[in-house]
Design an enzyme around this catalytic site. Structure first.
Site, mmCIF file in Angstrom:
data_model
loop_
_atom_site.group_PDB
_atom_site.id
_atom_site.type_symbol
_atom_site.label_atom_id
_atom_site.label_comp_id
_atom_site.label_asym_id
_atom_site.label_seq_id
_atom_site.Cartn_x
_atom_site.Cartn_y
_atom_site.Cartn_z
ATOM 1 N N CYS A 1 0.812 -1.218 0.000
ATOM 2 C CA CYS A 1 0.000 0.000 0.000
ATOM 3 C C CYS A 1 0.847 1.271 0.000
ATOM 4 O O CYS A 1 0.568 2.223 -0.736
ATOM 5 C CB CYS A 1 -0.956 -0.017 1.187
ATOM 6 S SG CYS A 1 -0.222 -0.511 2.747
ATOM 7 N N HIS B 1 -2.186 6.240 4.968
ATOM 8 C CA HIS B 1 -0.748 6.157 5.204
ATOM 9 C C HIS B 1 -0.088 7.435 4.684
ATOM 10 O O HIS B 1 -0.365 7.865 3.559
ATOM 11 C CB HIS B 1 -0.140 4.960 4.473
ATOM 12 C CG HIS B 1 -0.692 3.639 4.909
ATOM 13 N ND1 HIS B 1 -1.393 3.471 6.077
ATOM 14 C CD2 HIS B 1 -0.636 2.413 4.318
ATOM 15 C CE1 HIS B 1 -1.738 2.197 6.201
ATOM 16 N NE2 HIS B 1 -1.303 1.532 5.142
#
Length: 271
Positions: A157, A250
């Protein structure tokens, strides 16, 4: 991805492996009711097999569980093999994925979120906005097929965001060294994930295996396709990954440069 013109109006037959986890749930929510895809089957572990999806999943998505899939029976991965699906999305854990995914890739196009085959020379590690040309690693579809067989890997990711940022810089100026520090949400740890006691008012450094993935996957994604193989980018990546107490998202803090190019420029100036 565009619907091929040779079969206008027909939706692609699709299944999801590992449908009860957080990534599998996301696949289910995105595929349900999609105009291009017909979600026909869900697979999970043997303990879930035979039960309705609603009875096996701890649904954590922000939107409600879609009624269209709530009563769908869950099957094992083995039961789905040879089912005639054209596109299979895999959210399996690494150990199971390593054994199961190649079986599906022989008969259909499998898109995997696991790390097992990301660095395989024959598997595109795809960020569509960055390296769509890597899809040429896949065989051409059969004359009567919508899609080829084979496997496409979804990168880590945090690697995806890093590659998206680096691609235009690399094309315009060249990049040969990157330092990245990530602040990664607790949702990235999946279910059951990290306990509240561990993460509350805390930052957990050195997420297992995350730093290595960032460092090696980025070079493959930014590499070039040459002679039917991917030549990795000449790029040194240094990564430090931290888990932080936020639910989603993130954040990478990135420093990138092209030391070699700068040195050459200075050398030319000094002549």
């Amino acid at each position: 991805m565009r619907t091929p013109n040779r079969h206008p109006g027909r939706r692609i037959r699709t299944a999801v492996l590992g449908a009860t986890g957080t990534v599998g749930q996301r696949f289910v929510s995105l595929l349900t009711g999609h105009p291009w895809f017909e979600l026909e089957a869900l697979a999970a572990s043997e303990r879930s097999a035979g039960k309705p999806y609603r009875d096996t999943v701890t649904w954590v998505q922000t939107q409600p569980l879609p009624p269209a899939v709530a009563g769908m029976p869950v099957q094992t991965c083995e039961q789905l093999l040879g089912g005639g699906y054209e596109l299979v999305f895999s959210a399996l854990g690494t150990r199971v994925a390593t054994a199961v995914e190649p079986e599906f890739a022989r008969d259909c196009l499998l898109v995997t979120n696991a790390s097992s085959y990301r660095m395989d020379a024959e598997v595109p590690l795809l960020v569509p906005e960055v390296n769509p040309d890597h899809l040429r690693l896949l065989p051409a579809p059969a004359a009567d097929a919508l899609l080829p067989t084979g496997m496409i890997a979804n990168p880590n990711c945090s690697t995806i965001g890093l590659a998206l940022a680096l691609k235009p810089l690399a094309d315009a100026f060249g990049v040969d060294r990157v330092s990245v520090i990530t602040l990664q949400a607790v949702s990235g740890a999946g279910l059951p994930g990290i306990s509240g006691y561990q993460i509350l008012d805390n930052v957990i450094p050195r997420i297992p295996n995350e730093e290595e993935k960032l460092e090696i996957e980025t070079t493959k994604i930014l590499g070039r396709l040459a002679g039917g193989a991917i030549e990795p980018a000449r790029l040194t990546v240094s990564a430090q990954c931290n888990r932080v107490p936020v639910v989603d998202g993130h954040t990478p803090c990135v420093s990138a440069g092209a030391l070699l190019g700068a040195e050459l420029a200075v050398a030319r100036t000094c002549r």
